[in-house]
Enzyme design. Sequence first.
Site, PDB file in Angstrom:
ATOM      1  N   PRO A 110       0.826  -1.215   0.000  1.00 56.32           N
ATOM      2  CA  PRO A 110       0.000   0.000   0.000  1.00 56.32           C
ATOM      3  C   PRO A 110       0.860   1.264   0.000  1.00 56.32           C
ATOM      4  CG  PRO A 110      -0.052  -1.066   2.145  1.00 56.32           C
ATOM      5  CD  PRO A 110       0.672  -1.989   1.235  1.00 56.32           C
ATOM      6  N   PRO A 111       0.266   2.418  -0.320  1.00 61.90           N
ATOM      7  CA  PRO A 111       1.044   3.665  -0.363  1.00 61.90           C
ATOM      8  C   PRO A 111       1.591   4.032   1.018  1.00 61.90           C
ATOM      9  CG  PRO A 111      -1.116   3.932  -1.412  1.00 61.90           C
ATOM     10  CD  PRO A 111      -1.136   2.623  -0.713  1.00 61.90           C
ATOM     11  N   GLY A 112       2.794   4.614   1.014  1.00 59.37           N
ATOM     12  CA  GLY A 112       3.358   5.178   2.242  1.00 59.37           C
ATOM     13  C   GLY A 112       4.090   4.210   3.144  1.00 59.37           C
ATOM     14  N   VAL A 113       4.349   2.971   2.666  1.00 60.32           N
ATOM     15  CA  VAL A 113       5.042   2.024   3.546  1.00 60.32           C
ATOM     16  C   VAL A 113       6.561   2.086   3.356  1.00 60.32           C
ATOM     17  CG1 VAL A 113       3.089   0.455   3.750  1.00 60.32           C
ATOM     18  CG2 VAL A 113       4.733   0.104   1.911  1.00 60.32           C
ATOM     19  N   GLY A 114       7.037   2.959   2.464  1.00 61.59           N
ATOM     20  CA  GLY A 114       8.486   3.157   2.323  1.00 61.59           C
ATOM     21  C   GLY A 114       9.131   2.375   1.201  1.00 61.59           C
ATOM     22  N   LYS A 115       8.370   2.080   0.121  1.00 63.71           N
ATOM     23  CA  LYS A 115       8.935   1.292  -0.997  1.00 63.71           C
ATOM     24  C   LYS A 115      10.020   2.073  -1.716  1.00 63.71           C
ATOM     25  CE  LYS A 115       4.904   0.747  -2.967  1.00 63.71           C
ATOM     26  NZ  LYS A 115       4.054   1.415  -1.979  1.00 63.71           N
ATOM     27  N   THR A 116       9.730   3.336  -2.040  1.00 62.12           N
ATOM     28  CA  THR A 116      10.696   4.147  -2.804  1.00 62.12           C
ATOM     29  C   THR A 116      11.923   4.482  -1.967  1.00 62.12           C
ATOM     30  OG1 THR A 116       8.844   5.092  -4.034  1.00 62.12           O
ATOM     31  CG2 THR A 116      10.946   6.227  -4.203  1.00 62.12           C
ATOM     32  N   SER A 150     -14.372 -12.716   1.994  1.00 62.89           N
ATOM     33  CA  SER A 150     -13.905 -13.108   3.324  1.00 62.89           C
ATOM     34  C   SER A 150     -14.911 -12.825   4.442  1.00 62.89           C
ATOM     35  CB  SER A 150     -12.570 -12.437   3.646  1.00 62.89           C
ATOM     36  OG  SER A 150     -12.716 -11.043   3.644  1.00 62.89           O
ATOM     37  N   LYS A 162      -5.724  -7.983   9.602  1.00 56.61           N
ATOM     38  CA  LYS A 162      -6.993  -8.313  10.258  1.00 56.61           C
ATOM     39  C   LYS A 162      -6.772  -8.654  11.732  1.00 56.61           C
ATOM     40  CE  LYS A 162      -9.217  -9.898   6.009  1.00 56.61           C
ATOM     41  NZ  LYS A 162      -9.733 -11.048   5.240  1.00 56.61           N
TER      42      LYS A 162
END
Length: 792
Positions: A368-374, A690, A733
């Site tokens: 997801p966005p903002g998890v520090g991939k870049t 689910s 979850k």
Amino acid sequence: MAEIEKKTEKEKEVEIPDNAPVLPVRDIVVFPYMILPLFVGREMSIKAIEHSLNTNRMVLLLTQKDMNIENPKPEDLYSVGTVGIIMRMLKLPDGRVKILVQGLSKARTKKYSHTEPFFQADIEKIIEKKPDVLSIEDEAQMRTVKEQLDKTVSLGKTILPDIMGVMENIEDPGRLADLVASNLGLKSENAQEVLEITDPLQRLKRVSDILSREIELLIVQQKIQSEARGEIDKTQREYFLREQLKAIQKELGDIDERAEEVKEFRKKIEEAKMPEKVFKEAEKQLKRLEKMHPDSAEAATVRTYLDWLVELPWAKATTDNLDIKAAEKVLNEDHYDLEKVKERILEYLSVRKLKEKMKGPILCFIGPPGVGKTSLGRSIARALGREFGRMSLGGVRDEAEIRGHRRTYVGALPGRIIQGIKTAGTNNPVFMLDEIDKIGMDFRGDPSSALLEVLDPEQNNSFVDHYLTVPFDLSKVMFITTGNLIDTIPNALRDRMEIIFLSGYTTEEKLGIAKNYLIPKQLGEHGISNKILRITDPGLRNLISQYTREAGVRNLEREFANLCRKVARKIAEGGEKMFVINVQNIHRYLGVPKYLPEEEMEKDEVGVATGLAWTEAGGDIIYVEATPMKGKGQLTLTGQLGDVMKESAHAALSYIRSRSKNLGLKDDLFSKTDIHIHVPAGAIPKDGPSAGITMATAIASALTGKAVSKNVAMTGEVTLRGRVLPIGGLKEKALAAKRMGIKKVVIPKRNRKDLDDIPKYIKKDMEFVFAETMDDVLKAALKKINNKRRHR
């Protein structure tokens, strides 16, 4: 010509004989009153001249029909010519004779008296009818001819000034026509045609027509010459200026720029240590540049191409930092948690340490966005001691962005991959391709297909960019791609990459990231020390849970920056010197909470089951409500549910109906009862399978009257036969259940393996129930009916 005027009266008295020697002339027609020199070389003609000089000095000048015939016969000559008088004769050393002859009068041959040793013919003088008085039209015609002749002279026709003077004083139309025709340099056919017209006025008109055409030709000729002269002048001007510039530079001691440029390029080509194939291409282009004009457009194109070739790092590479402990320290300094990624990088370094030459891995971070991939890419480059390059693929639709444009196009450039390598300055950087799941495709090509070669270690060792047209080795580059979703990445491209999933951060992880990275960074950027501003752990938890809702930490950083700004203003206004932010006062700085957590259920309720859902912002809990009503057996679904979720609800109901006897339900209950299922937060779209067991539990609870335990949350897909199928996003979850204080979580039995990925602090004090069938779920979730309640 003045001589002609003086002798005019005398010439009128000259009598034309009935018989005269014939002098054939080539490529010229002699008109009356015309004086011209003739070179005579044919023996027959020389004898005719000698005979003429011994008699009356007169000859008949006839033009040959074909100038190429060396010894003409009578039939090869025109019948009409001019009788001329030989004024002078001169014998030349080569045996030829030069005579000066003057035309006297037109004459026509009647018959040839003899042809040996020269032509002699009986002739008849052509007497022209001269008008006694010229009409206005005749005078106008004469004036027109004179003006036309003036115009031809002004347009560049060469006519002697004496001729022009004589012409002005001529009043006879026939003589004017002859004078003009004899000085225009006409072809012999045209001149003969004019000569043979006996009517002076008709002859003048014909000459006027010839003059009109001559004027048109001269105008076109002048235009062509003017344009050609303009181009020549421009080129000559540039040449002279360039030569002057060279001379000035030479005087000042400057070296010839062009030679210096070629010399510099040759030096750079040698220093670049290119592969053999590339070196040959560079030498070929340099030789082309030497031969070209330095200011031409083609030279500029070749120069740019050579610049790219010599500036690419063909043989430049950084040395990897193979100290595993140091690399691990760098990774831990920059990022909190992300153990899988760190482990993979350290494994690569370990193998690199054992084997010197190895192909760079192709990693793909999905999360997801903002998890520090870049930022993880930069951290990896720092840990390896490599240069870092980055390219965003979001919205790229043109294949040329990857492969470059061909050099035939104006403004052509290499693709962004080669540009990034050049910017990095080494042939083994860490190259990040951001947003690989958002590549577009249209009529300009499919960039994802162009990436297949780039991201394949078996092919990219000879990657050919359309601009360079020579292979470049990309196998040493470590490519890292990032994306939010894996579904939109084409299968062929997905197959080439090693995919590492990054899940959203838990509250505990966000707390650690905020303390170790975000808070020190924002304090430094706002000029505030940690002695002035301090935030307590409960206050920070409150900030994370009630002011942000995301998987990453971008908004958390923004909210803390907002907090710093508020504090900075108070300090600037001369307020307090020390600020402690806690749960009680955080709303004074950031306002009322933006997100309130789901309220914890106060008691066990009938028809309400607690489910666990995965969102892009992490895990969340949902309450599924089911209510039976008197009706005809219809099922109503609300809460903006997707198609998959609706189908899960129908499957859950069908399962409950099939198990009615086991649940103690009457057979006719379903035909007389409508069931309404609602999932709160009706404005938020929800989908996925689910929630199947949650809806089945809510329906079973509503129909049996058994309450669902408030301390039990569940997730899993249900089938018609009651089997519980596995789901994804278990970590998020489980974290959502932990946040709500739920102690027992029901999960599919086949998800047991995923518990290893869940941190220990989440699993602490939590019980996981592994359900294989729906019966296991109902057994764990439904409470037994209290006898007193039932009696009541």
